[in-house]
Every structure is written in structure tokens, then in C-alpha cells.
Write an enzyme that holds these catalytic residues in place. Structure first.
Site, mmCIF file in Angstrom:
data_model
loop_
_atom_site.group_PDB
_atom_site.id
_atom_site.type_symbol
_atom_site.label_atom_id
_atom_site.label_comp_id
_atom_site.label_asym_id
_atom_site.label_seq_id
_atom_site.Cartn_x
_atom_site.Cartn_y
_atom_site.Cartn_z
ATOM 1 N N SER A 296 -81.926 -87.430 54.284
ATOM 2 C CA SER A 296 -83.191 -87.737 54.480
ATOM 3 C C SER A 296 -83.853 -87.258 55.944
ATOM 4 O O SER A 296 -83.659 -86.701 56.369
ATOM 5 C CB SER A 296 -83.196 -89.346 54.804
ATOM 6 O OG SER A 296 -84.170 -89.987 55.308
ATOM 7 N N GLU A 482 -81.059 -82.155 42.315
ATOM 8 C CA GLU A 482 -80.934 -82.206 43.853
ATOM 9 C C GLU A 482 -79.537 -82.543 44.222
ATOM 10 O O GLU A 482 -79.103 -83.845 44.349
ATOM 11 C CB GLU A 482 -81.430 -83.966 44.105
ATOM 12 C CG GLU A 482 -82.831 -84.285 43.389
ATOM 13 C CD GLU A 482 -83.306 -85.274 44.096
ATOM 14 O OE1 GLU A 482 -83.092 -85.585 45.627
ATOM 15 O OE2 GLU A 482 -83.976 -85.686 43.526
ATOM 16 N N TYR A 521 -79.131 -86.178 39.728
ATOM 17 C CA TYR A 521 -77.810 -85.614 41.099
ATOM 18 C C TYR A 521 -77.405 -85.073 40.558
ATOM 19 O O TYR A 521 -76.418 -84.298 38.967
ATOM 20 C CB TYR A 521 -78.392 -86.759 42.039
ATOM 21 C CG TYR A 521 -78.734 -87.248 42.780
ATOM 22 C CD1 TYR A 521 -78.786 -86.859 44.080
ATOM 23 C CD2 TYR A 521 -80.458 -87.992 42.492
ATOM 24 C CE1 TYR A 521 -80.265 -87.017 45.087
ATOM 25 C CE2 TYR A 521 -81.352 -88.471 43.248
ATOM 26 C CZ TYR A 521 -80.956 -88.438 44.322
ATOM 27 O OH TYR A 521 -82.262 -88.279 45.335
ATOM 28 N N ASP A 653 -111.574 -82.476 51.062
ATOM 29 C CA ASP A 653 -110.346 -83.533 51.171
ATOM 30 C C ASP A 653 -109.083 -82.730 50.809
ATOM 31 O O ASP A 653 -108.123 -83.821 51.929
ATOM 32 C CB ASP A 653 -111.285 -83.981 49.939
ATOM 33 C CG ASP A 653 -110.726 -83.360 48.779
ATOM 34 O OD1 ASP A 653 -110.123 -83.096 48.675
ATOM 35 O OD2 ASP A 653 -110.776 -84.409 47.690
ATOM 36 N N SER A 655 -108.598 -81.367 53.939
ATOM 37 C CA SER A 655 -107.278 -81.628 55.683
ATOM 38 C C SER A 655 -106.824 -82.561 55.914
ATOM 39 O O SER A 655 -107.412 -83.515 55.433
ATOM 40 C CB SER A 655 -108.748 -81.336 56.300
ATOM 41 O OG SER A 655 -108.560 -81.370 57.462
ATOM 42 N N THR A 658 -108.989 -85.954 57.067
ATOM 43 C CA THR A 658 -109.981 -86.036 56.248
ATOM 44 C C THR A 658 -108.816 -87.363 55.446
ATOM 45 O O THR A 658 -107.552 -87.344 54.674
ATOM 46 C CB THR A 658 -110.434 -85.795 55.543
ATOM 47 O OG1 THR A 658 -109.527 -85.099 54.496
ATOM 48 C CG2 THR A 658 -112.045 -85.164 56.197
#
Ligand SMILES: *[C@@H]1O[C@H](CO)[C@@H](O)[C@H](O)[C@H]1NC(C)=O
Ligand SMILES: *[C@@H]1O[C@H](CO)[C@@H](O)[C@H](O)[C@H]1NC(C)=O
Ligand SMILES: *[C@@H]1O[C@H](CO)[C@@H](O)[C@H](O)[C@H]1NC(C)=O
Ligand SMILES: *[C@@H]1O[C@H](CO)[C@@H](O)[C@H](O)[C@H]1NC(C)=O
Ligand SMILES: *[C@@H]1O[C@H](CO)[C@@H](O)[C@H](O)[C@H]1NC(C)=O
Ligand SMILES: *[C@@H]1O[C@H](CO)[C@@H](O)[C@H](O)[C@H]1NC(C)=O
Ligand SMILES: *[C@@H]1O[C@H](CO)[C@@H](O)[C@H](O)[C@H]1NC(C)=O
Ligand SMILES: *[C@@H]1O[C@H](CO)[C@@H](O)[C@H](O)[C@H]1NC(C)=O
Ligand SMILES: *[C@@H]1O[C@H](CO)[C@@H](O)[C@H](O)[C@H]1NC(C)=O
Ligand SMILES: *[C@@H]1O[C@H](CO)[C@@H](O)[C@H](O)[C@H]1NC(C)=O
Length: 716
Positions: A296, A482, A521, A653, A655, A658
Site C-alpha cells: 500500500s 498482482e 492476486y 486538462d 496538467s 488544472t
């Protein structure tokens, strides 16, 4: 009289022959030396990047499985980044690696991409030499899968979502293909501290003591960086791998975002591509996923959100409110700040490793790929014992979710006993799992017997990609899901030792996560026994990891022995004809007397750096704009150039300064909000914000429109 002359001549001839021989030997040695140097003369390398942002409204995000987390705008765009490497003397020997800022690669995307590549490039790019991976951001639209379990969480198969990813990947591959030139690859590795925690330490603890004792940490802290440099010394880009869940943005976020690793890539590219808009410019930086299964990014750890006390216990259970209250956060004060702190840590290490990289990769390129029926693999442990994988099933703790995003109802992690109530619900709604399947998955109590469900389409895949590509001493292992920290370590060791056994010692084994097809997983056998979320989501049962290790060993051996062509080939998985799409139809309307793009809340006349410009417009559904991808942006921040008196686009948009936020009201009316968080380094001057959209009114076709704020001044 004659004799001395003859002798002198003889000596001269012998000397001459000797000199000629020496010269010949020196020249031969020189040529041989030169040729062997030439063999190590780098590769042909190309890098590419393309936008693969899907529809940013109403499509459920892929990751947390939260039905309320539907797109409503964006913080950042999602990019697909590619490198292609070919042997300079045999350019057909090549490998394509793509990392996409999406939840995970899907089999549907892979099949479509390889089909299109065949169409465009013949047999140059194939299943064996194309690796497709996802970064695992949890803040991107889903709907690009063909198996029923994902059709449920993705509101069906959303064609615009699938197209955005497939086309973005293809565009980035095309770009890399066209850019190919001579260059060199360098590898470097280093540790990233204070950036991850293990979110299932109680599972990790189940691993054998002797195995744990060999590692300093319960997560892999190592980052691997590949640096690509053109022959003229130009830095082409970097590709790197690090084990972390991009879950800094939590399950309440509805703005598309590439999360922490996306922010790291953004910082790297912004720095090198100065003067270009976000997502443009020649330098490509990609942060790929690895064995992140139990890793995590929420480094403050799990706490009960109602009481604040720690819930770092085996079931992640809170005395008041149960598992749903147990959520991990940090290190920032809110999720965006956490994203940026974690992202910056990753960026700093990647930059340092790239700057210092000096170990060059040399040698041939080899690739091997197989589909394995993962539901039916027999693993031989030793002469007397074997194990078998199972047809897919998800356990009770799957529904419990994790501390990064808890699940629903009263499910808790670590459940090894079924519950009569939920068993009855399952049997009534779906089916009772067969005794054989229950036995096979033990101690997992089965909640969803997905392998036994085939209506309207199979619920989970059975034919799973295993794939390895090697570039000299480096092997990229394509993990189809995963893998937890320890599961990944076992894969890495097994492949390394297999190469060693086959006469190729010292290989660098790079684990690339979320590749090719999603199978949830993969834990170790011991972690599986704990049946936390990761174990409950290990869909092929307790011996899944052993089966993968066996398959990957087979590929490594084939690569080392040059017997790839003898690997058994299984049929390509089917593409289902799916016509399920549960998104509402679009009918845009506007308030009486207004046009789309009219300003509802204008900019103030003056701002200082650090403030937020927040302009609202009469909006239309952003889904209309998906498919109008050619450099499309929902907003621009523009500065008036003093000399030319024309507007220059400084940001769009994509960036991170923003935001584009879409709010749907009743009867098809909507508001589009644009924000510019004015950075400290902004030049004083005259600015404006523009909004771009597409509207679809009742009985009308799609129309492009735009709107603009009033001009405003920015000062320090
Ligand atoms: C997500 O993070 C925000 C802070 O950015 C917090 O207010 C919210 O409660 C969190 N939600 C969940 C479900 O974790
Ligand atoms: C599983 O594989 C074995 C051979 O390894 C085969 O005999 C058997 O029929 C397969 N079972 C299924 C259900 O496909
Ligand atoms: C064979 O493997 C099993 C299961 O891993 C183990 O219990 C057993 O001791 C092993 N036998 C030998 C002879 O190594
Ligand atoms: C979960 O909730 C159901 C329905 O309220 C109940 O019947 C069941 O006993 C609960 N299970 C647990 C483990 O608390
Ligand atoms: C499982 O086995 C039990 C007893 O052996 C039997 O009563 C039950 O019907 C079986 N269930 C299924 C789904 O086959
Ligand atoms: C796919 O399904 C649709 C509707 O169910 C049908 O009209 C179409 O013919 C099918 N296409 C193929 C290739 O099977
Ligand atoms: C997008 O813009 C770049 C330059 O910024 C240009 O090279 C490229 O061709 C454009 N793509 C499309 C599809 O228009
Ligand atoms: C541009 O014009 C504004 C106002 O006219 C002035 O304050 C500013 O210094 C000028 N900037 C440049 C870079 O010339
Ligand atoms: C911008 O400047 C302010 C005031 O000097 C400072 O508090 C803030 O941290 C700066 N922001 C960034 C992102 O550097
Ligand atoms: C904005 O809309 C106007 C009017 O529809 C159009 O003429 C203009 O080209 C548009 N501007 C841009 C940048 O698309």
C-alpha cells in the site's frame, strides 16, 4: 663467395615472412576485437507516448469495485508509454514493452492490439514479443473487459473505453516504431524508502521463518530503472519498475487520475520536456508496476475513521462499525497531497538512478509466450507429492476489500468459514460450488464460484498468458496479475536459478505487474492459508504460485536453450461478442436562454499566485468527447503574449495544476467546472480559461462548442 649472400637473403626472407605473420596476427586480433566490440554496439531503440484516457464521465472506475465511483472529470490524463528494442544486426529480433496508466491490462485489449499490429506490421509484432502492462491506477475508467465479473463492475463492455486504450497503445507503439534509432540501454537499481507499507503483514508473517530471515523488509523497496540513450548522447527516456499500489487517491475520488506513479512520470517528463505541454515532447518516462499485491502507498497505516484508533489487527476490524471503518491514509493531509508526496519520492529516486546509471545492457533479444490453462495445472513438488490448480473462484474475504478501500456488508478479511446467510444468497442468485471446487480451494470459503459460471459469458479467464522477454542479461517477466511481495521474490529467484542451471548466470529479473490478462492476486501457499483479501482473490487456488513458477521456468529454459519454437502452443482465447452496456443514453439540455459553453461563474479580475481560478460553464456530457481524441482537451489556460497580442496555451486538462469537474443535474442539464491552481512560478500577465465540449441534444447529432472566461490578471 656465393654462400654468404644466399645466407643473407635467406635471413632476410625469414625475417620478412616473420614480420608479415606478426602483422597478420595483429591485424586479425584487431579485426576480431573490433568485431566483438561491434556486437555490443547497443540496440535500435524507439520510445513513444500517447493519450489513452477513456470517457471521463459516468463510467465506473476500475480498481476499488465501488459502484458509486463513477467518473466525473479529470485531474490528469492517462498515458500509454512504449519502448521498442531491436538487435542492430537482426532488426527482426525485437521486443515491444508498453505500460499503460490504467487499472490493469485486459485480455480483450491484448487480443485487439495484437490483431491490429498484425494488420499494420505483418509478423513483426506478435504475441511472443509484445508485453502489455498496466500501472494499476485505481482512478481510471473500466469497462474494457470481456469476462462477466468485470462486466458487472464496469457497467458492461464500454466500447469508447476499450477503444481509448487500444488506440492509445497502438499510437504509442507506432510512435516508438517510427522513432527507432541507434542507442544504448543502461540499468540501475536502488531502494525507495518511506513510500510503502505491507497492507497484509499478518499474511506475510505466515511465510517460513528461514525465508523471511533473508529479507530486511516485508515489501520490496528496490526500484529498477532502464535508461535509454541515443547514439548522439540524447536522453530518450526511462522505464522503471517499483512495487506500489497506486491507491493514494481513495475510493471516493471520481476524477480520472494516474495516481502516485503517474505523478512521478509527469514530474520526470515535465522536467526534460521543457516548453512542451503535459504529455508532449520527445522524452518518455514510465513508472511500471511490479509485485505490488500486498503493498500500500497509504503509509500512515490503517485507522478506524470513526474513532481514530489503529485497526492493524488480523481482520482489520474496528470495534464500532466493523471492517468498513478501517482505512489507511497518509502521508499527506488529504489524498491529493498523499499522491504528490509518494509520487515525488518515486520521481526523485528514478531521476537519481537514471542520472547515475552506468551498467550497460548488451546481448541478444529473445521472447517467449504461452497460454496456459491455469485452471488445470499439475505441479510436481517432489517424487511423492504433487498439487493441482483449481477452476477459478473468489473467497469470502474478496468482498471485504482492503485497508486501501474496504468492501461492503459485514465481510472481514481472514475469513475461513462460510456463512449460512451468504451461502444461501449465493446459491439462490448464482450456483452452489461443486464439492470438488470447494475441496480444491480449501481453506478458502467460496463466495463466487466464477469458474462454474458461464452466463451470459464466462466469469473468469482460464487461458492465461505467461511471457518472458530478455534483452541481454535482463529478463522482463510479464506477471498476469498482482503477485504479493514474497510471491514475486519466489518467481524472481526461480527464474534466475533456472537461467543459471541452463548456463546463463547473473540475469537481472524484472517483474512487470498487471500484464496481458487480469487474474486478480497471487499469494504464496502459506499466505493463502490466512485468507485475507489477497488470498481470497487468488482465483486458481493454493497452488497458483507454484503453477506460475513452473510455467515461467519452462519459458526461461526454452529461452536459454534456444528451444522457444518447441514450446507447446495452446489456442488463442476467444473474443466474445458482447453487447452489454448499462450506461444511460445521453441527452444534453441547457437552461432556457443559454448556450452550451456560456459562463455561469466567471473569473475574478485579479489573482495572486497560489490562488485558484474557478470558472463554471453550461456543460454537456464529456462522454460525447470520447472518440474525439486527436489532442482534444476540455480546457486551456491561455496567456496573452505582449508582443504578438495573441493567446498562448500554457496548460491544458492534462496538467496537474488544472482540474475539469463535471456535475450532472436533472433533465440532462449539467455544469462544467474548470480550475487552475496558479503555480508559484507563474509569470505575471493577462490570462483566460477556455472550455471545450461536445453536446448531444434530443434528436440531434453531436456538436462541438466552446466557451471562455473573461480575461484576468495574475500577479505575485
Ligand atoms: C478519501 O480522502 C479524503 C481526503 O482527501 C477523505 O475526506 C475521505 O474521507 C476519504 N474517503 C475514503 C473512503 O477513504
Ligand atoms: C486436466 O489436464 C489433464 C492432463 O494434464 C487432462 O487429462 C484432464 O482431462 C484435464 N482436465 C480438464 C477438466 O480439462
Ligand atoms: C515432498 O513435498 C511435500 C509437500 O511440499 C512435503 O511435505 C514432503 O516432505 C516432501 N517430501 C520429500 C521427500 O521431500
Ligand atoms: C452478516 O450479515 C447477515 C445478514 O445481516 C447475517 O445473517 C450474518 O450472520 C452476518 N455474518 C457475520 C459473520 O456477522
Ligand atoms: C457435496 O457432497 C455432499 C455429501 O457428500 C452431498 O450431500 C452434496 O449434495 C454435494 N454437493 C454438491 C454441490 O455436489
Ligand atoms: C454479435 O451480437 C449481435 C447482437 O447480439 C449480433 O447482431 C451480431 O450478429 C453478432 N456478431 C457476431 C460476429 O457474432
Ligand atoms: C497531436 O499534437 C502533436 C503535436 O503536439 C502532433 O504531432 C500530433 O500529430 C497530433 N495528433 C493528432 C492525432 O492530431
Ligand atoms: C506585459 O504587459 C503588462 C501590462 O501591459 C506588463 O505589466 C508586463 O510587464 C508585460 N510583460 C512583459 C513580459 O513584457
Ligand atoms: C508557493 O509559495 C507559498 C508562499 O511562499 C508557499 O507557502 C508554498 O509552499 C509554495 N507552493 C509550492 C508548491 O511550492
Ligand atoms: C469556438 O466556437 C466558435 C463558434 O462555434 C468557432 O468558430 C471556433 O472555431 C471555436 N474555437 C475553437 C478553438 O475551437
Amino acid at each position: 663467395m656465393k654462400t654468404p649472400i644466399t645466407t643473407a637473403w635467406r635471413v632476410a626472407i625469414v625475417l620478412a615472412v616473420f614480420l608479415m605473420l606478426v602483422t597478420a596476427i595483429v591485424v586479425t586480433l584487431f579485426v576480431l576485437h573490433f568485431q566483438s566490440n561491434k556486437k555490443n554496439d547497443g540496440y535500435l531503440i524507439g520510445v513513444g507516448r500517447a493519450d489513452c484516457t477513456g470517457p471521463v464521465s459516468e463510467v465506473p472506475f476500475m480498481g476499488y469495485g465501488n459502484p458509486d465511483q463513477n467518473g466525473a472529470g479529470l485531474i490528469s490524463r492517462q498515458y500509454c508509454r512504449t519502448f521498442i528494442v531491436a538487435e542492430p544486426e537482426d532488426w527482426k529480433k525485437r521486443m515491444v514493452y508498453v505500460t499503460a496508466e490504467i487499472g490493469m491490462m485486459s485480455q480483450r485489449v491484448r487480443l485487439e492490439v495484437v490483431k491490429q499490429l498484425k494488420h499494420r506490421y505483418g509478423d513483426l509484432y506478435r504475441h511472443d514479443n509484445v508485453i502489455l502492462s498496466g500501472t494499476h491506477t485505481h482512478s481510471g475508467p473500466g469497462g474494457y473487459f470481456q469476462y462477466t465479473i468485470f462486466l458487472i463492475t464496469g457497467k458492461g463492455l464500454i466500447q469508447p473505453s476499450l477503444n481509448a486504450i487500444v488506440n492509445g497503445i497502438l499510437e504509442s507503439i507506432d510512435m516508438a516504431h517510427q522513432n527507432m534509432r541507434k542507442g544504448r540501454i543502461f540499468i540501475n537499481k536502488g531502494l525507495v524508502d518511506h513510500t510503502q507499507i505491507n497492507r497484509s503483514p499478518f499474511s506475510y508473517l505466515r511465510n517460513p521463518e528461514s525465508e523471511k530471515a533473508r529479507y530486511a523488509s516485508n515489501t520490496d523497496k528496490e526500484m529498477v530503472v532502464l535508461k535509454m540513450v541515443a547514439e548522439n548522447g540524447e536522453d530518450m527516456g526511462l522505464f522503471s519498475w517499483f512495487a506500489i499500489h497506486p491507491v493514494s487517491m481513495n475510493k471516493s475520488n471520481c476524477l480520472v487520475s494516474s495516481d502516485n506513479v503517474g505523478y512521478a512520470a509527469y514530474l520526470l517528463e515535465q522536467e526534460k520536456n521543457e516548453g512542451y505541454l503535459t504529455g508532449k515532447g520527445p522524452y518518455v518516462a514510465a513508472l511500471g508496476s511490479s509485485n505490488l499485491g500486498d503493498v500500500s502507498a497509504n503509509t500512515n497505516g490503517p485507522h478506524c475513521i470513526n474513532t481514530g484508533e489503529s485497526c492493524e489487527n488480523f481482520n482489520n476490524y474496528c470495534p464500532e462499525g466493523g471492517s468498513q471503518m478501517c482505512i489507511a491514509t497518509g502521508p499527506g493531509k488529504d489524498m491529493l497531497e498523499s499522491t504528490q508526496i509518494i509520487g515525488r519520492n518515486i520521481y526523485l529516486k528514478a531521476k537519481e538512478l537514471s542520472t547515475k546509471a552506468s551498467e550497460e545492457i548488451n546481448g541478444p533479444i529473445r521472447t517467449a509466450h504461452q497460454w496456459v490453462n491455469m485452471a488445470n495445472v499439475t505441479v510436481q513438488f517432489n517424487a511423492t507429492h504433487s498439487g493441482r490448480t483449481c477452476i477459478p473462484a473468489l473467497g469470502y474475504s474478496f468482498a471485504a476489500g482492503t485497508i486501501d478501500g474496504p468492501g461492503v456488508m459485514n465481510f472481514t478479511q481472514g475469513t475461513t468459514e462460510g456463512d449460512p446467510f451468504w451461502d444461501a444468497v449465493r446459491n439462490g442468485l448464482l450456483a452452489e460450488p461443486s464439492n470438488e471446487t470447494q475441496e480444491c480451494h480449501r481453506p478458502k470459503p467460496i463466495l463466487l464460484p466464477t469458474g462454474e459460471l458461464s452466463k451470459p459469458y464466462p466469469w473468469h479467464p482460464h487461458e492465461i498468458d505467461v511471457q518472458i522477454g530478455t534483452i541481454g542479461s535482463m529478463a522482463i517477466v510479464a506477471l498476469p496479475g498482482e503477485f504479493t511481495t514474497m510471491a514475486g521474490r519466489r518467481v524472481r529467484e526461480a527464474i534466475k536459478s533456472e537461467f543459471e542451471t541452463q548456463g546463463k548466470p547473473g540475469m537481472n529479473i524484472l517483474l512487470s505487474g498487471l500484464c496481458n490478462v487480469y487474474t486478480h492476486y497471487i499469494t504464496t501457499y502459506e499466505e493463502y492459508q490466512a485468507q485475507r483479501y489477497e488470498g481470497a482473490s487468488t482465483i486458481f487456488g493454493p497452488h497458483t504460485l507454484s503453477a506460475y513458477i513452473q510455467s515461467f521456468r519452462g519459458l526461461a529454459k526454452a529461452i536459454a536453450k534456444d528451444t522457444i519454437q518447441d514450446l507447446p502452443q495452446y489456442p488463442e482465447p476467444a473474443v466474445f461478442n458482447i453487447s452489454l452496456n448499462f450506461l444511460p443514453p445521453i441527452v444534453d439540455t441547457r437552461p432556457i436562454g443559454r448556450k452550451f459553453g456560456d459562463v455561469l461563474q466567471d473569473a475574478q479580475s485579479k489573482y495572486r499566485v497560489g490562488e485558484v481560478v474557478d470558472v463554471h460553464f453550461v456543460g454537456a456530457n464529456p462522454r460525447n468527447s470520447a472518440g474525439n481524441m486527436n489532442n482534444f482537451t476540455f480546457l486551456t489556460v491561455e496567456r496573452l503574449d505582449n508582443i504578438s497580442r495573441s493567446w498562448q496555451v500554457l496548460y491544458d486538462d492534462a496538467s496537474w495544476d488544472t482540474r475539469f469537474i463535471w456535475q450532472k443535474h436533472n433533465w440532462g442539464v449539467s455544469t462544467s467546472k474548470t480550475e487552475w491552481h496558479i503555480p508559484n512560478h507563474t509569470e505575471p500577465g493577462t490570462y483566460r480559461i477556455q472550455y471545450f465540449g461536445h453536446s448531444k441534444e434530443l434528436l440531434s447529432s453531436v456538436h462541438a462548442f466552446n466557451g471562455s472566461s473573461s480575461v484576468f490578471e495574475v500577479s505575485h
